[in-house]
Design a protein around this motif. Sequence first.
Motif, mmCIF file in Angstrom:
data_model
loop_
_atom_site.group_PDB
_atom_site.id
_atom_site.type_symbol
_atom_site.label_atom_id
_atom_site.label_comp_id
_atom_site.label_asym_id
_atom_site.label_seq_id
_atom_site.Cartn_x
_atom_site.Cartn_y
_atom_site.Cartn_z
ATOM 1 N N MET A 97 4.391 8.863 8.296
ATOM 2 C CA MET A 97 3.201 8.321 7.896
ATOM 3 C C MET A 97 2.731 8.964 6.738
ATOM 4 O O MET A 97 2.988 9.969 6.273
ATOM 5 C CB MET A 97 2.005 8.668 8.821
ATOM 6 N N PRO A 98 2.328 8.189 5.730
ATOM 7 C CA PRO A 98 1.859 8.703 4.305
ATOM 8 C C PRO A 98 0.482 9.344 4.697
ATOM 9 O O PRO A 98 -0.110 9.218 5.557
ATOM 10 C CB PRO A 98 1.449 7.362 3.597
ATOM 11 N N ALA A 99 0.216 10.469 3.465
ATOM 12 C CA ALA A 99 -0.858 11.121 3.585
ATOM 13 C C ALA A 99 -2.136 10.181 3.737
ATOM 14 O O ALA A 99 -2.216 9.061 3.126
ATOM 15 C CB ALA A 99 -0.794 11.831 2.319
ATOM 16 N N GLU A 142 -5.720 7.594 8.918
ATOM 17 C CA GLU A 142 -5.044 6.477 9.898
ATOM 18 C C GLU A 142 -5.788 5.085 9.742
ATOM 19 O O GLU A 142 -6.905 5.285 9.749
ATOM 20 C CB GLU A 142 -4.747 6.875 11.129
ATOM 21 N N GLU A 189 -4.244 -1.659 7.463
ATOM 22 C CA GLU A 189 -3.099 -1.660 6.824
ATOM 23 C C GLU A 189 -2.121 -2.836 6.877
ATOM 24 O O GLU A 189 -2.149 -3.574 8.147
ATOM 25 C CB GLU A 189 -2.333 -0.410 7.547
#
Length: 116
Positions: free
Chosen positions: A1-3, A6, A57
């Motif tokens: 997961m990117p920073a 969520e 997302e």
Amino acid sequence: MPAGPEPQYGIYLLGKQPPSVPWDSRWIRWPDFRLPAEPVVVVFREALRRAGTERVEFACGGGRGRTGTALACLAVLDGVPASRAVEYVREKYDPHAIETPWQKRFVRRFVGAETR
């Protein structure tokens, strides 16, 4: 997961079903370098609506072809002329977004038609 936080809603543009995630999500069957294998306009409209108040997302394998195509379609739904949507996404997101001629054509013809 990117920073970062969520997402609250995810749209996954993949040829195979993605692993489950702890947030609300949709899988659109969309093989790499191809077009979606199912209608997408209703899902994209829902994502655009939710993006007004939620973190949404869009993701595929590399983040350029399918994701770029989806972002260009969202831009069309949000008022960018279909003839300018590819250029718009390349300027604002990634200069290499929307990788194939048929993805470009899909965006030009998208225009939010209810049957796509």
